[in-house]
Scaffold this motif. Structure first.
Motif, PDB file in Angstrom:
ATOM      1  N   GLU A 857       0.656  -0.978   0.434  1.00  0.00           N
ATOM      2  CA  GLU A 857      -0.039   0.008   0.294  1.00  0.00           C
ATOM      3  C   GLU A 857       1.337   1.309  -0.407  1.00  0.00           C
ATOM      4  O   GLU A 857       0.290   2.179  -0.432  1.00  0.00           O
ATOM      5  CB  GLU A 857      -1.261  -0.245   1.075  1.00  0.00           C
ATOM      6  N   ASN A 858       2.668   1.349   0.985  1.00  0.00           N
ATOM      7  CA  ASN A 858       3.132   2.171   0.610  1.00  0.00           C
ATOM      8  C   ASN A 858       2.973   2.253  -0.699  1.00  0.00           C
ATOM      9  O   ASN A 858       4.033   3.560  -1.249  1.00  0.00           O
ATOM     10  CB  ASN A 858       4.191   1.718   2.047  1.00  0.00           C
ATOM     11  N   LEU A 861       0.918   4.105  -3.335  1.00  0.00           N
ATOM     12  CA  LEU A 861       0.242   5.381  -2.812  1.00  0.00           C
ATOM     13  C   LEU A 861       1.815   6.532  -2.796  1.00  0.00           C
ATOM     14  O   LEU A 861       1.947   7.185  -2.660  1.00  0.00           O
ATOM     15  CB  LEU A 861      -0.278   5.496  -1.331  1.00  0.00           C
ATOM     16  N   THR A 862       3.190   5.825  -2.584  1.00  0.00           N
ATOM     17  CA  THR A 862       4.056   6.963  -3.756  1.00  0.00           C
ATOM     18  C   THR A 862       4.055   7.444  -4.996  1.00  0.00           C
ATOM     19  O   THR A 862       4.098   6.212  -6.093  1.00  0.00           O
ATOM     20  CB  THR A 862       5.160   6.029  -3.211  1.00  0.00           C
ATOM     21  N   LYS A 944      11.070   5.457   3.147  1.00  0.00           N
ATOM     22  CA  LYS A 944       9.802   4.971   3.684  1.00  0.00           C
ATOM     23  C   LYS A 944       9.561   4.131   3.452  1.00  0.00           C
ATOM     24  O   LYS A 944       9.241   2.956   3.947  1.00  0.00           O
ATOM     25  CB  LYS A 944       8.919   5.895   3.363  1.00  0.00           C
ATOM     26  N   LYS A 960       3.281   3.133   8.213  1.00  0.00           N
ATOM     27  CA  LYS A 960       3.033   3.874   7.208  1.00  0.00           C
ATOM     28  C   LYS A 960       3.181   5.164   7.240  1.00  0.00           C
ATOM     29  O   LYS A 960       4.078   6.317   5.748  1.00  0.00           O
ATOM     30  CB  LYS A 960       2.343   3.542   5.931  1.00  0.00           C
ATOM     31  N   GLU A 961       3.232   6.482   8.015  1.00  0.00           N
ATOM     32  CA  GLU A 961       3.365   7.104   7.754  1.00  0.00           C
ATOM     33  C   GLU A 961       5.533   7.725   9.016  1.00  0.00           C
ATOM     34  O   GLU A 961       5.292   9.192   8.962  1.00  0.00           O
ATOM     35  CB  GLU A 961       3.089   7.648   9.306  1.00  0.00           C
TER      36      GLU A 961
ATOM     37  N   GLU B 381       1.136  13.042   1.328  1.00  0.00           N
ATOM     38  CA  GLU B 381       1.871  12.604   1.344  1.00  0.00           C
ATOM     39  C   GLU B 381       2.383  11.465   1.340  1.00  0.00           C
ATOM     40  O   GLU B 381       0.817  10.086   1.372  1.00  0.00           O
ATOM     41  CB  GLU B 381       2.239  12.594   3.167  1.00  0.00           C
ATOM     42  N   GLN B 382       3.696  11.163   0.217  1.00  0.00           N
ATOM     43  CA  GLN B 382       3.792   9.682   0.127  1.00  0.00           C
ATOM     44  C   GLN B 382       3.866   9.191   1.049  1.00  0.00           C
ATOM     45  O   GLN B 382       3.754   8.551   1.809  1.00  0.00           O
ATOM     46  CB  GLN B 382       6.098   9.744  -0.357  1.00  0.00           C
ATOM     47  N   GLY B 383       2.677   7.926   0.132  1.00  0.00           N
ATOM     48  CA  GLY B 383       2.867   5.910   0.463  1.00  0.00           C
ATOM     49  C   GLY B 383       1.728   6.410   1.705  1.00  0.00           C
ATOM     50  O   GLY B 383       1.569   4.685   2.124  1.00  0.00           O
ATOM     51  N   THR B 384       0.793   7.308   2.067  1.00  0.00           N
ATOM     52  CA  THR B 384      -0.378   7.150   2.704  1.00  0.00           C
ATOM     53  C   THR B 384      -1.189   8.103   2.281  1.00  0.00           C
ATOM     54  O   THR B 384      -0.921   8.897   1.904  1.00  0.00           O
ATOM     55  CB  THR B 384      -0.182   7.436   4.155  1.00  0.00           C
ATOM     56  N   MET B 385      -2.508   8.213   3.189  1.00  0.00           N
ATOM     57  CA  MET B 385      -3.908   8.568   3.363  1.00  0.00           C
ATOM     58  C   MET B 385      -4.198   9.260   3.882  1.00  0.00           C
ATOM     59  O   MET B 385      -4.911  10.133   4.432  1.00  0.00           O
ATOM     60  CB  MET B 385      -4.557   8.302   2.018  1.00  0.00           C
ATOM     61  N   ASN B 386      -3.289   9.132   5.114  1.00  0.00           N
ATOM     62  CA  ASN B 386      -4.010   9.528   6.320  1.00  0.00           C
ATOM     63  C   ASN B 386      -2.807  10.804   6.426  1.00  0.00           C
ATOM     64  O   ASN B 386      -3.328  12.350   7.750  1.00  0.00           O
ATOM     65  CB  ASN B 386      -3.311   8.317   7.710  1.00  0.00           C
ATOM     66  N   THR B 387      -2.256  11.069   5.874  1.00  0.00           N
ATOM     67  CA  THR B 387      -1.182  12.227   6.215  1.00  0.00           C
ATOM     68  C   THR B 387      -1.016  13.106   4.844  1.00  0.00           C
ATOM     69  O   THR B 387      -0.988  12.405   3.545  1.00  0.00           O
ATOM     70  CB  THR B 387       0.022  12.469   6.460  1.00  0.00           C
ATOM     71  N   ARG B 389      -0.148  17.502   3.065  1.00  0.00           N
ATOM     72  CA  ARG B 389       0.379  18.776   3.538  1.00  0.00           C
ATOM     73  C   ARG B 389      -0.112  19.623   2.757  1.00  0.00           C
ATOM     74  O   ARG B 389      -0.501  19.558   1.481  1.00  0.00           O
ATOM     75  CB  ARG B 389       1.804  18.302   2.290  1.00  0.00           C
ATOM     76  N   ARG B 431       1.961  20.107   7.782  1.00  0.00           N
ATOM     77  CA  ARG B 431       1.912  18.449   7.850  1.00  0.00           C
ATOM     78  C   ARG B 431       0.578  18.479   8.566  1.00  0.00           C
ATOM     79  O   ARG B 431       1.139  18.001   9.868  1.00  0.00           O
ATOM     80  CB  ARG B 431       2.652  18.482   7.428  1.00  0.00           C
ATOM     81  N   ASN B 433      -0.730  15.401  10.485  1.00  0.00           N
ATOM     82  CA  ASN B 433      -0.982  14.015  10.473  1.00  0.00           C
ATOM     83  C   ASN B 433      -2.263  13.252  11.227  1.00  0.00           C
ATOM     84  O   ASN B 433      -2.274  13.505  12.485  1.00  0.00           O
ATOM     85  CB  ASN B 433       0.152  13.513  10.885  1.00  0.00           C
TER      86      ASN B 433
END
Lengths: 966, 564
Positions: A857-858, A861-862, A944, A960-961, B381-387, B389, B431, B433
């Motif tokens: 997923e990471n 979503l990158t 990451k 992932k954060e 933010e890269q790799g996530t939907m929770n964060t 910018r 940012r 989060n």
């Protein structure tokens, strides 16, 4: 000194006098006002009824310059104004007016764009411009013009006095050369064709109409018809500025964001002397076109040729792979822009042999008598120098006379192309021609052929049904299979001598159609069901019988004016859910680029917005497409001169508009329905750069091949033309694959302090989660009374470490606990988190798999952060070490998608993507397709991913954060 | 003493009369003492089924760190300051429950004191809590302070809402977050980054030219309760930004942040920028950057680009909104405030933006910045939907500003660059989060201005300009350290058994309307609660009806005795 003020004394008498005077004055003023102004209005207006003179009429108490007529009686309107001459004609009282205009060569040309022929739903009236300023937005300007002609009301008749006529006409703008003219023909009450000629002069004083003169009468009329404006605005104003057709009512049922094909090119125009043409350019030449006259032509002709000089465009890219156009390619490729009038470039294109119409006869005698060898065609050019021997050359252009069945086929000299290598030609004829030279026959050459169906040249034509679109019963209801009397909608192509024609055509055979052809088609398709799969059913075939002599067309190029090269910017098509590539599983538009960019996914939003714009749907909205309509037509006829004048060589778009769209319902309610369509319209748009008018408004000129018009469109509609593929069209997510399609993956760490190769095999197994919250391996294990809440694709990820691995929990566990050298993440996470005593699940996933999914997923979503220039990419690949590699195998693909990561700057990591075959034993990749590295990701994103992967190896919960682990 | 009142009365009458009098006096005194001491000593009975007026065990555990704080004089205590008097606070349920919670904490910990000060009567008492001269403290604000650190929160923030109605009380969680936030760093510092020839304020050398040029900014930082220190991240002994750093200032770097590419293949290696990135991401850091538009720093600018801010190399001139100077340069630009109330910038200086004639914020010798996100002002933010910018255009020019590009031959800045229009003079990237289990927002901040003059005395020290106030607000807002309470307290997580605090059971929360839910939160039901209509009736009966009845009875008896 004290100032003594004089006392103002007003006595009662004086006051009374003043008041009386004021009263009288006021009364007088009121009376005057009454009698001079108000009383006049009360007088009844005495108006004389107009008297109609010869040719005039009075309708509703108003004078008309000629009697009222019904619109249906108007047959033809010709308008000649300072904006040019044009006409509208219709065959009968029900048909639409068809426009005619004067083309660039000064000839009258009927305006019948290609859309009239290719679109079954097209009506000519769709070409009429709509008046949007009247508050209705539905009445055509042509209709208003007709109304002006039907109701010729005039306000006043002004008689012309013979001795002052010239001055009078000049005063009303009707002097010779100053007026505009409308001539229209109509049928009178008796069905006799009549006509009126209206000369239009200046506007009337109050600008409520025009001064007009009708049929050269001895008077001038003050017409109060401003609708004559429509005549004076010129031909273009009456033509709808549309370049892409609107949808049809069937399209209302879905969001019309489909295109079967979209191509966008960026063009470059080369017009400097010395610029050299390439074999994929569009070459614009000034040439003489020479075509032999038809042998059926009865009029005598001097040399048997038809000739015409004009600018001609040859799109060499269309001919590149076609043998029959090789001479054209050879003649125009590698040539410099410039004047060739002294040494013309000559080439001839071969046509088909003329068909022999046997009728009921079994044989037909054709007696050819060659009068001259005109030229010899070679691969390098055409030789017409007198005296050049034919010798071993095969293609010869000759002049001849012909008798068919002993009767002269034509009184004119005929011309043909003969292929001397054709075995059907008698040896004596071939020898005689070979012995001759250009302009000189060795001896009189004749050839008599008794054509039969056996010895005539044969051309096989097959009718190939490529797709069965729909089958319906007599009531119009869809049925499953073709029957003897059903309605069929299908696509077909002709196959000529084994070569399929380029485009599908869509046809409908109605239930009532019981002819041989319809029956043959039904028989060929009987029992078949509609399907999007290619059918290639040959419905019938026939053979055409042709002469040995062939037709041709010759071009004599006296100037290469310029040429245009193009580079593909983007290409895509809408793909149904069932068609989607698992690797780009989410992508509703398929990348159909043929260059290296085919490796990248497409930005759905961008594609959809473009399709919406082209079909006339406001951005992001779901509505019926209204077509792409501009603000005004500026030209008709896409000649090279028009293309150049409106700078239309800047961009080209090919856009296919599916029409008659309907859904193919999927029985699974959770799955999106697919779409199919009855018809495809392919539009080629030629678009200018962004221009600015005198008011600073930006616009572009857009020409449409199917509408044959050039229209002006607001520049904002085509903003996307400014961008290239990687910066605009390419999808920025690095990966789109759903794990459910993944079968294997390999991760390779190549850092100095972090190494190892980890091969992962994904074992997919359906398990069942009951409503009691328990997991069951088999559906039958679910107890009665406990329903299956979810059937779940449970994935076991088996990991095999290899190579020099930096120690981690996984390698430690593998070395201590297994003899096989591999372990599943499920086993590992259970062991290290619960000592293997029980299974740990995160939702429905085993904990190890859940963390693996988080890693994916990471990656999913990158997004790519930016673009790297080609030279920089080269440099990076050469000088920088690969730090990380991951590859995936997707179901239905034999190959792997490989991602390689190269850090090349403080904050940037280049991503290289290609397809390869993978040898797990040696950990080597053999590249088989694509190799792109146009994008970089941020070092943070890269860290990451690696950190997350490292966490997986160390049996940690992936967050992932967190890009920088504590 | 001759008590004529008792003359001729029987002894029994005298005794009962005295008893009555003493009882009345006693009741009055008791009532007075109870009224006085009950708030102080928290002498209340919690009759709510949710135990709204009682510290939960989790709360006691979460706040136990307070005992470990260094004790000292009154000034060193944690103060929970209410901006209204107790009678006002107790009149509203919204403030009452938090007020009583504060009293409970005061009772429990000697390091906590509760202060009630009416802001309308004594506004100067709150001066230290104003980040700028226009900051408004309201009566329903609650301030938690410790030393120079403080957090302000409005009373309603202690509640959770559902469709506009009070749904649950998560004040404990909120209070703990505030307590932890102000006490997290004993002495928070603002660090000036060094190592790239930055212009810094050196507290060890305040007389240096650079320090003197930034004295006003240093004063501002001190006033905001921050110590000042220098930080050289390239020093191997500094593996990361120190934990006490609440603000990192990078002012006018001249040298780039380039590192040796040989380290690229070393995963454990952290460059200076990696350390700053880590500080921003993991520590909810705050970084302020002022860079000279003339200085090209590709590596550093690339880092800022990734965060969302791009620096121009052009000089901005604004003929329509600039201060007059001798050279008529139009480079002293009067910035416009962002008046969009949804913008982060407005959150910081909204008091100025909403004024009809706001004081001027001046930028001198500045270039512009712009957002690097492609299609909007926010990006995941890269790799996530929770964060996410988000880019906030902090201050910008008028529409008449124009960028002037450097002529590579003459070196002068000429009108070559582009169109007149609004250009961002400074930007703030936030940012955010959103934690997927806590459902709380953790913020990091990156502020950038494209001028080397931003922190200098000429602007910050000029009292005619708003620069000091705006920068003060900015520092105050972004240098706060967000620390959160435990999920045990509810947080705001949907996974929390209490759905974020103490879920309200009753439909009547005094004057507030609160829904009552069944335990599965699917249907509305009625339950008993402390101050229901029944309780109100009961209190009315006890407090009013019985005394009246007794009085009436007494009167009747008295009359009957006298006349019958």
């Amino acid at each position: 000194m004290k100032k003594i003020e004089k006392k103002k004394i007003i006595t009662k008498g004086r006051l009374a006098i003043a008041l009386a005077v004021a009263f009288v004055l006021t009364l007088a003023a009121a009376l005057v006002l009454y009698f001079t102004v108000f009383s006049q209005e009360d007088e009844p207006e005495q108006k004389e009824p107009p008297v109609a003179l010869e040719g005039e009429a009075v309708v509703n108490g108003s004078l008309m310059a000629y009697p009222l007529m019904a619109e249906s009686k108007i047959q033809n309107i010709t308008i000649e104004s300072d904006k040019g001459k044009f006409a509208m004609t219709r065959p009968d009282d029900k048909g639409d007016f068809v426009f005619s205009y004067i083309d660039g060569n000064g000839k009258i040309k009927e305006f019948k764009p290609n859309i009239c022929d290719v679109d079954d739903d097209f009506s000519y009236s769709d070409l009429y411009s709509i008046e949007m300023g009247d508050g209705f937005g539905a009445v055509t300007k042509l209709k208003y013009l007709c109304m002006a002609l039907m109701y010729p009301y005039v306000e006043e008749r002004i008689d012309l006095i013979p001795e002052e006529e010239a001055q009078q006409l000049d005063a009303y703008g009707l002097a010779e050369g100053e007026y505009e003219t409308i001539v229209f023909h109509f049928l009178d009450e008796n069905g006799q064709q009549m006509s009126h000629k209206i000369q239009i002069g200046d506007k009337t004083t109050l600008e409520t109409g025009y001064y007009i003169r009708v049929d050269n009468r001895n008077c001038v009329y003050a017409s109060y018809q401003n609708q004559l404006d429509y005549a004076l605005a010129g031909f273009f104003s009456l033509v709808k500025p549309i370049v892409i057709s609107p949808g049809i009512k069937e399209d209302t049922v879905i969001s019309a964001y489909l295109t079967t094909n979209y191509y966008q090119w960026l063009n470059a125009m080369h017009k400097n002397p010395g610029d050299i043409t390439t074999n994929d350019s569009r070459v614009i030449v000034f040439a003489d076109t020479i075509v032999p006259i038809d042998k059926k032509q009865s009029e005598p002709d001097e040399d048997g040729y038809m000739r015409g000089e004009s600018d001609i465009e040859f799109d060499l890219s269309q001919y590149k792979d076609k043998q029959e156009y090789q001479r054209l390619l050879n003649a125009l490729t590698g040539k410099a822009v410039g004047d060739y009038s002294e040494n013309k470039i000559v080439f001839t294109l071969e046509g088909a042999g003329a068909a022999i119409e046997f009728g009921l006869l079994e044989r037909l005698e054709y007696a050819y008598s060659v009068t001259e060898i005109e030229s010899i065609l070679t691969d390098s050019g055409e030789i017409s120098a007198i005296g050049t021997a034919v010798a071993s050359n095969n293609l010869v252009k000759l002049a001849y006379r012909l008798k068919i069945g002993g009767v002269d086929a034509s009184q004119n000299i005929l011309h043909a192309l003969v292929d001397l290598s054709d075995p059907a030609l008698p040896e004596s004829f071939v020898s005689a021609v070979r012995a001759s030279s250009v302009g000189k026959l060795s001896a009189p050459i004749s050839l008599t052929v008794n054509y039969t169906k056996e010895n005539a040249r044969k051309q096989s034509v097959k009718y190939v049904i490529t797709e069965l679109v729909g089958v319906f019963d007599e009531k119009g209801a869809e049925i499953a299979k073709v029957t003897d009397n059903c309605e069929i909608v299908y696509r077909f192509r002709y196959m000529l001598d084994g070569v399929l024609s380029e485009k599908d055509e869509l046809v409908k055979i109605a239930c009532s159609d019981k002819g041989d052809f319809a029956t043959g088609i039904r028989n060929a398709l009987k029992g078949k069901s509609p399907s999007r799969e290619e059918l290639n059913v040959v419905a019938y075939e026939y053979v055409e019988y042709c002469e040995y002599f062939k037709d041709f067309i010759t071009y004599e190029v006296s100037e290469i004016k310029y040429f245009v090269t193009k580079s593909l910017v983007s290409a895509f098509r809408f793909q149904n859910k069932s068609d989607r590539d698992p690797f780009y599983g989410e992508s509703i538009y398929e990348n159909t680029m043929t260059n290296k960019y085919s490796m990248y996914g497409l930005n759905n939003n961008v594609c959809q917005k473009i399709v919406n714009i082209l079909t006339g749907i406001s951005e992001d909205a779901n509505s019926v497409p209204t077509g792409l309509v501009g603000t005004e037509v500026v030209a008709v006829g896409l000649t090279p001169a028009v293309m150049e004048r409106y700078k239309l060589y800047a961009y080209t778009i090919y856009f296919e508009l599916p029409r008659g769209i309907y859904t193919i319902e999927n029985p699974d309610p959770n799955t999106i329905d697919d779409y199919a369509w009855y018809e495809i319209l392919g539009f080629t748009l030629h678009i200018s750069e962004e221009l600015e008018d005198e008011n600073g408004v930006k616009f572009r000129y857009v020409a449409s091949d199917l509408y044959d018009t050039v229209v002006k469109i607001g520049a904002e509609s085509f903003v996307f033309l400014k961008y290239d593929f990687v910066n605009f069209f390419a999808r920025r997510e690095m990966m789109l694959t759903d794990v459910e399609h993944m079968q294997a993956a390999t991760f390779e760490l190549c850092f100095e302090d972090l190494k190892g190769i980890y091969q992962m095999n994904l074992i997919h197994e359906d398990v069942y989660w009951g409503s009691d919250g328990k997991r069951y391996e088999y559906e039958e294990d679910v107890p009665d009374g406990v329903g299956v809440e979810s059937t779940f694709d449970e994935i076991t990820v088996v990991v095999t470490p290899s190579g020099e691995c930096t120690p981690n929990k996984l390698t430690e566990y593998v070395s201590q606990n297994t003899s096989t050298g591999f372990v599943s993440l499920t086993q590992l996470y259970n062991k290290l988190n619960a000592d293997g005593n029980y299974q740990i699940f995160a939702a429905y996933d085993p904990l190890g798999t859940s963390n693996f999914k988080k890693l994916l997923e990471n990656i999913y979503l990158t997004g790519y952060s930016g673009v790297i220039s080609p030279s920089e990419q080269e440099e990076i690949r050469k000088n920088n070490e690969m730090l990380f590699r991951m590859s995936y195998k997707i179901e239905s693909s034999a190959h792997r998608y490989v991602y390689e990561f190269y850090r090349y700057a403080e904050g940037r990591v280049m991503v290289r993507l290609y397809q390869a075959d993978y040898d797990a034993t040696t950990n080597t990749y053999s590249k088989i397709a694509g190799d792109v590295s146009d994008f970089y990701i941020s070092n943070f994103a890269f860290r990451k991913i690696v950190s997350n992967f490292s966490d997986l190896l160390n049996v940690k919960m992936i967050d992932k954060e967190v890009g920088y682990p504590e | 003493m001759n008590f004529s009142l008792f003359k001729g009365k029987s002894r029994r009458t005298v005794i009962f009369t005295l008893i009555t009098l003493f009882s009345i006096v006693f009741l009055l005194i008791g009532n007075f003492l109870l009224t006085y001491f009950s708030p102080i000593k928290s002498i209340y009975f919690d009759m709510t089924s949710e135990n709204l007026y009682t510290l939960s065990d989790a709360m006691k555990e979460e706040t136990s760190f307070v005992d470990g704080l260094p004790s000292g004089p009154e000034d060193n205590k944690i103060k929970i300051i209410f901006c209204a008097k107790p009678d006002v606070l107790t009149a509203s349920t919204v403030t009452r429950i938090t007020y009583f919670m504060a009293l409970k904490l005061q009772q429990r910990y000697s390091n906590i004191s509760v202060v009630c000060e009416d802001v309308s009567l004594n506004p100067t008492a709150f001066a230290q809590f104003k980040s700028n001269s226009l900051t408004e403290i309201k009566a329903d604000d609650i301030i938690v302070s410790y030393g120079d650190r403080y957090r302000i929160s409005t009373a309603s923030r202690f509640w959770m809402f559902d469709e506009g109605e009070y749904f649950s009380y998560n004040g404990e969680y909120h209070m703990v977050a505030m307590l932890k936030s102000v006490t997290a760093v004993e002495k928070p510092k603002a660090y000036f980054l060094t190592g790239h020839r930055e212009t810094v304020y050196d507290p060890a050398n305040p007389e240096s030219a650079a320090s003197l040029s930034m004295q006003s900014f240093a004063d501002l930082l001190y006033e905001r309760g921050l110590d000042i220190a220098l930080l050289d991240l390239s020093n191997p002994l500094t593996p990361e930004v120190p934990a006490d750093c609440v603000l990192l200032i990078i002012n006018n770097p001249i040298d780039d942040f380039a590192t040796n590419p040989d380290n690229y293949d070393n995963f454990e290696y952290f460059s200076d920028l990696d350390k700053i990135d880590k500080y921003l991401l993991n520590k909810q850091g705050a970084v302020m950057v002022a860079k000279d538009y003339r200085v090209k720093l590709p590596v550093f600018e690339e880092f800022l680009y990734e965060w969302g801010i791009e620096f121009s190399s052009s000089l901005l001139k604004d003929e329509g909104a600039s201060l007059d100077d001798e050279l008529d340069s139009h480079t002293q630009i009067i910035a416009e405030y962002n008046s969009n109330e949804d913008n982060y910038s407005y959150e910081i200086y909204g008091e100025f933006a909403s004024m009809s004639s706001a004081p001027r914020m001046i930028f001198k010798d500045a270039g512009y910045v712009r957002c690097t996100y492609k299609e909007s002002y926010a990006t995941s933010e890269q790799g996530t939907m929770n964060t996410s910018r988000s880019y906030a255009d902090f201050l910008y020019t008028s529409k008449t500003a124009k960028p002037y590009a450097k002529n590579s031959i003459t070196g002068e800045y000429q009108d070559l660059a582009g169109y007149a229009g609004k250009y961002d003079l400074a930007a703030l990237v936030v940012r955010n989060n959103l934690h997927d289990t806590d459902n709380v927002n953790k913020m990091s901040y990156l502020f950038c201005a494209n001028t080397k003059e931003f922190f200098l005395n000429d602007l910050i020290g000029n009292s005619y300009y708003a620069n000091y106030d705006v920068v003060s607000s900015l520092v105050e807002n972004i240098s706060r350290l967000d620390v959160y309470g435990s999920n045990q307290l509810g947080g705001e997580s949907l996974n929390s058994p209490t759905y974020g605090g103490k879920q309200i059971h009753a439909s009547e929360l005094s004057e507030e309307i609160v829904k009552i839910y069944s335990p599965d939160a699917k249907e509305v039901i009625e339950t008993n609660r402390a101050i229901t209509s029944g309780i109100k009736t009961f209190i009315t009966v006890v407090v009013f009806v019985i005394p009246v009845a007794v009085a009436v009875l007494g009167i009747v008896i008295r009359i009957r005795r006298k006349f019958l």
